[in-house]
Enzyme design. Structure first.
Site, PDB file in Angstrom:
ATOM      1  N   GLU A 194      -2.064   4.458   1.642  1.00 53.56           N
ATOM      2  CA  GLU A 194      -2.241   4.828   3.044  1.00 53.56           C
ATOM      3  C   GLU A 194      -1.112   5.749   3.475  1.00 53.56           C
ATOM      4  O   GLU A 194      -1.324   6.660   4.270  1.00 53.56           O
ATOM      5  CB  GLU A 194      -2.250   3.574   3.938  1.00 53.56           C
ATOM      6  CG  GLU A 194      -2.639   3.842   5.391  1.00 53.56           C
ATOM      7  CD  GLU A 194      -1.488   4.211   6.310  1.00 53.56           C
ATOM      8  OE1 GLU A 194      -1.751   4.670   7.429  1.00 53.56           O
ATOM      9  OE2 GLU A 194      -0.317   4.071   5.911  1.00 53.56           O
ATOM     10  N   ASP A 235       0.002  -0.354  -0.059  1.00 58.54           N
ATOM     11  CA  ASP A 235       1.214   0.375  -0.440  1.00 58.54           C
ATOM     12  C   ASP A 235       2.270   0.299   0.651  1.00 58.54           C
ATOM     13  O   ASP A 235       1.973   0.012   1.812  1.00 58.54           O
ATOM     14  CB  ASP A 235       0.888   1.850  -0.737  1.00 58.54           C
ATOM     15  CG  ASP A 235       0.346   2.592   0.482  1.00 58.54           C
ATOM     16  OD1 ASP A 235      -0.530   2.041   1.179  1.00 58.54           O
ATOM     17  OD2 ASP A 235       0.816   3.712   0.754  1.00 58.54           O
TER      18      ASP A 235
HETATM   19 ZN   LIG Z   1       0.936   1.049   7.687  1.00 60.77          ZN
END
Ligand SMILES: [Zn+2]
Length: 439
Positions: A199, A104
């Protein structure tokens, strides 16, 4: 490795390098991934937080298969797992190394329609991004550019982030796999690979299956400039301050209505200005009033607390409670409650017992002809979660800069040198030739 890259080696490289280049260059691979929108979102109950992350995950599954990876698996929370089989005789005696990157990109800046621009043979001037000339990557603000003359700088066009954080990490890991496939003479043990969603909001790693991953040590490839190795993260807590007022019809509110918005504003105005993200650096912690909601009846302020020492966090927490007392005195009719929760802990608590993790990375960085620096990361990564769930994880550089911004950049050399470092790292962990054993 391109021929140019091989010629670029310094004498600190002590091993023969890969003889054959990857089938696809790391730059071309990175540009392909950057074009796929994988922006994640905060405060979404589902994982992944955005369905577009599946697009990259499915592509990576196909590419891992094509690169000869085994046990390729896409979990129902969008984690891609794979394993690269060892090519040495005593593989069972060698630790399984895990390499992890996230798919992401940051929720704060658009990652849709990323238009990658390669500024070939950079000559040292400020870089004006073409679609928004107010976005200038200046040498003054980015002194690292002085060392990048002759390199090919990679940016977005000024309207989006680049997504080097962390598609550079993905491209570097997969290019390493590609190089290992082309060069069977490079010895390595079993390599476990994972690409994770979400993340940035922090939710994707919660469902990571450490047991299935089956690595005994791991590296996230999610850091910044060439050579940076991170063996510390913040200790992090989150304070939620709730201000409770009393609402009524504003036409008949005299003497009745208690507006919590004013109490929140008073509270924010009392936060010390020398303890904010925008006024601190190095090893100094901060408090960060990051978001909230305001309504007459109830206003909520969410504050991030960050320090490298738990004592520092305790002091911050006391400070926030003291400020609440001051605001309470001024707004006695508003209820003020503070709830503090732990977000994550400094990975150093665990990593100090596994010094080989950092030593291996330092050695691999040197062999790639770079200068390693071991530093404390003013952030947290998926590695913090893994480290406290039985998998000691150090964060490694990607060559990228200015994460989460339209001025994010990386470079050809950044991508190639990181890949080269990873190729050295798996050899070092395998203990082959002049490699070292690892814990
Ligand atoms: Zn990162």
């Amino acid at each position: 490795m391109s021929a140019m890259d091989l010629a670029d080696q310094t004498t600190s490289v002590t091993r023969p390098l890969a003889q054959r280049p990857p089938a696809e260059s790391v730059v071309a691979r990175f540009v392909r991934y950057a074009a796929i929108d994988t922006q994640s979102a905060e405060d979404v109950a589902t994982v992944p937080s955005t369905p577009t992350q599946w697009d990259l995950a499915r592509l990576l599954v196909d590419e891992l298969h094509a690169l000869g990876a085994q046990e390729v698996w896409l979990s129902d929370t969008c984690v891609v797992y794979a394993s690269i089989p060892a090519n040495i005789d005593d593989a069972a005696a060698v630790p399984v190394i895990g390499l992890i990157a996230h798919m992401d990109t940051a929720p704060a800046v658009s990652g849709a329609n990323v238009n990658v621009i390669i500024h070939s043979d950079y000559q040292g001037s400020d870089i004006v991004l073409p679609r928004d000339p107010t976005q200038v990557i200046s040498v003054a603000a980015n002194p690292v550019l002085k060392d990048m003359v002759g390199d090919d700088i990679i940016t977005a066009d000024g309207t989006t982030l680049l997504g080097s954080d962390d598609k550079a990490g993905i491209a570097e890991i997969l290019t390493m796999v590609d190089v290992l496939r082309q060069n069977a003479q490079i010895p390595h043990g079993t390599i476990a690979i994972a690409f994770t969603p979400d993340e940035e909001p922090g939710s994707g790693i919660e469902m990571f299956d450490v047991e299935r991953f089956a690595a005994s040590l791991a590296y996230t490839v999610d850091g910044e400039g060439l050579g940076s190795i991170y063996n510390e993260s913040w200790h992090a807590r989150m304070a939620t301050v709730t201000f409770t007022g009393r609402n009524t019809h504003p036409g008949a509110a005299k003497g009745i209505l208690v507006n919590s918005v004013f109490a929140l504003a008073d509270y924010v105005s009392r936060l010390p200005r020398d303890m904010l993200p925008e006024t601190t650096d190095g090893r100094d912690g901060f408090v960060h009033p990051a978001r909230g909601t305001i309504e007459v009846a109830e206003s909520v302020l969410v504050i991030g607390l960050r320090d490298f020492e738990t004592g520092g966090l305790d002091a911050q927490e006391r400070g926030l409670r003291d400020i609440a007392s001051e605001t309470r005195e001024r707004f006695p009719d508003v209820g003020i409650a503070i709830k503090v929760e732990e977000s994550y802990r400094n990975i150093q608590e665990v990593l100090k017992d596994h010094p080989r993790l950092v030593d291996n990375a330092v050695e691999a960085t040197r062999r790639a002809g770079l200068t390693p620096t071991v530093e404390a990361m003013r952030g947290g990564t998926d590695g913090a979660h893994l480290t406290f769930h039985g998998l000691p994880t150090v964060d490694l550089f990607t060559g990228g800069h200015n994460f989460h911004s339209k001025q994010e950049f990386n470079s050809r050399r950044g991508l190639e040198k990181t890949t080269e470092m990873l190729i050295h790292l798996v050899q070092i962990v395998a203990g082959g030739a002049d490699g070292r054993a690892s814990d």
